[in-house]
Write an enzyme that holds these catalytic residues in place. Structure first.
Site, PDB file in Angstrom:
ATOM      1  N   ASP A  12     -13.372  -4.288  -1.443  1.00 57.35           N
ATOM      2  CA  ASP A  12     -13.350  -4.206   0.016  1.00 57.35           C
ATOM      3  C   ASP A  12     -14.834  -4.230   0.789  1.00 57.35           C
ATOM      4  OD1 ASP A  12     -10.505  -3.483  -0.446  1.00 57.35           O
ATOM      5  OD2 ASP A  12     -10.987  -1.115  -0.532  1.00 57.35           O
ATOM      6  N   ASP A  18       0.806  -1.271  -0.106  1.00 56.00           N
ATOM      7  CA  ASP A  18       0.169  -0.074   0.054  1.00 56.00           C
ATOM      8  C   ASP A  18       0.761   1.248  -0.255  1.00 56.00           C
ATOM      9  OD1 ASP A  18      -2.221  -1.572   0.086  1.00 56.00           O
ATOM     10  OD2 ASP A  18      -2.382  -1.218   2.271  1.00 56.00           O
TER      11      ASP A  18
END
Length: 251
Positions: free
Chosen positions: A130, A11
Site C-alpha cells: 500500500d 475487503d
C-alpha cells in the site's frame, strides 16, 4: 502471451465485505462467501480476500471464512491480513487458500517472505504494498494505510522479489476508490524493475481503465472491488470489451 487476469477483491471487516474510498469511509457490499461464489461463476480468474483490520487490531485472519470460501469457489484465491508467521500460512493453506498476501508483516519482518517461499514456494507468497504519493515519493504504509514508513515503493518491491515473493500486489492509496484510473506510470515503472507479475489495485471506475492498466501500466492482473460489488461492470462484459481491444484475457 500470458492472459491478463481479472481479480475481484473482497475487503472483509466484521465478517462482511466492505468498500471504502482512500482506505476510509467504508460501506457494506455483502456476504464475502456468496460474493466469491458469484464471481467464480461469472468468470473471474482469481479472488483476493483481505481481512483489512486484522493487522491493526493485532489478531489472526479469518480461517473459518476461508474454509467456507474454499467450499464454494472453483478458482484460486489469495488471503491476506494478520499473517505474521509460518504457522499462519500453514493454517490458511490448510483451510483452502491457494496463496497468502503479506503486507505489514513483510515490512516489519522481511525475512518472512523468505520463510514462506522456502516452506511453500514463491508462488504462494504475494507481497502486497500500500503506497501513497507523498512529496514526490511513493511511500509505503503499514496497518491498512494508517502508518507511513521509510520504505519506498520501487526499492521495497525489488527487495521483496529478491527475497522470494512470487507476485507484487500494488495498491495506490492515492487512487483507491476514486474510480479515475489506476496509477499507470508507477505500475509501468514497477514492471520495468521487476521480473515477477504485478497486480494493479486502486482506481478502476470504467472498462477503459482496465485497458489502460494493461496497455500503459503493463500490469499482469487488475484487481477491483466496488465496480464489481455494486454491479457497475460485469466481469463477462469487461472480458468481452478487453478481447475486442486485442488484450489477451481468459474467456
Amino acid at each position: 502471451m500470458l492472459a491478463k487476469r481479472i481479480i475481484p477483491c473482497l475487503d472483509v471487516k466484521d465478517g462482511k465485505t466492505v468498500k471504502g474510498v482512500n482506505f476510509i469511509n467504508f460501506r457494506d457490499a455483502g456476504d464475502p462467501v456468496e460474493l466469491g461464489h458469484a464471481y467464480s461463476r461469472q468468470g473471474a480468474d482469481e479472488l483476493v480476500y483481505l481481512d483489512i483490520t486484522a493487522s491493526y487490531e493485532g489478531r489472526k485472519t479469518f480461517t473459518e471464512i476461508v474454509k467456507k470460501v474454499a467450499a464454494k469457489v472453483s478458482i484460486p484465491f489469495t488471503v491476506g491480513g494478520g499473517i505474521n508467521e509460518i504457522n499462519d500460512v500453514d493454517c490458511l493453506l490448510s483451510a483452502g487458500a491457494d496463496k497468502v498476501s503479506i503486507n505489514s508483516s513483510a515490512l516489519k519482518n522481511p525475512k518472512l517472505i523468505e520463510e514462506i517461499a522456502k516452506n511453500f514456494g514463491s508462488q504462494v507468497c504475494v507481497v502486497a504494498i500500500d503506497a501513497n504519493f507523498d512529496d514526490n515519493l511513493w511511500r509505503c504504509y503499514l496497518n491498512g494505510g494508517r502508518v507511513p514508513t521509510d520504505k519506498e515503493l520501487f526499492s521495497w518491491a525489488r527487495e521483496a522479489q529478491e527475497r522470494g515473493a512470487g507476485e507484487i500486489l500494488f495498491t495506490s492509496m492515492t487512487h483507491d476508490g476514486v474510480k479515475e484510473g489506476y496509477a499507470n506510470d508507477a505500475l509501468a515503472m514497477l514492471n520495468s524493475v521487476l521480473s515477477i507479475p504485478v497486480i494493479a489495485s486502486g482506481g478502476a471506475g470504467k472498462k477503459e481503465h482496465f485497458k489502460d492498466v494493461f496497455q500503459i501500466g503493463k500490469a499482469d492482473a487488475a484487481l477491483a472491488a466496488s465496480v464489481f460489488h455494486f454491479g457497475e461492470i460485469s466481469i463477462s462484459e469487461l472480458k468481452d470489451y478487453l478481447d475486442r481491444e486485442n488484450i489477451c484475457v481468459r474467456k
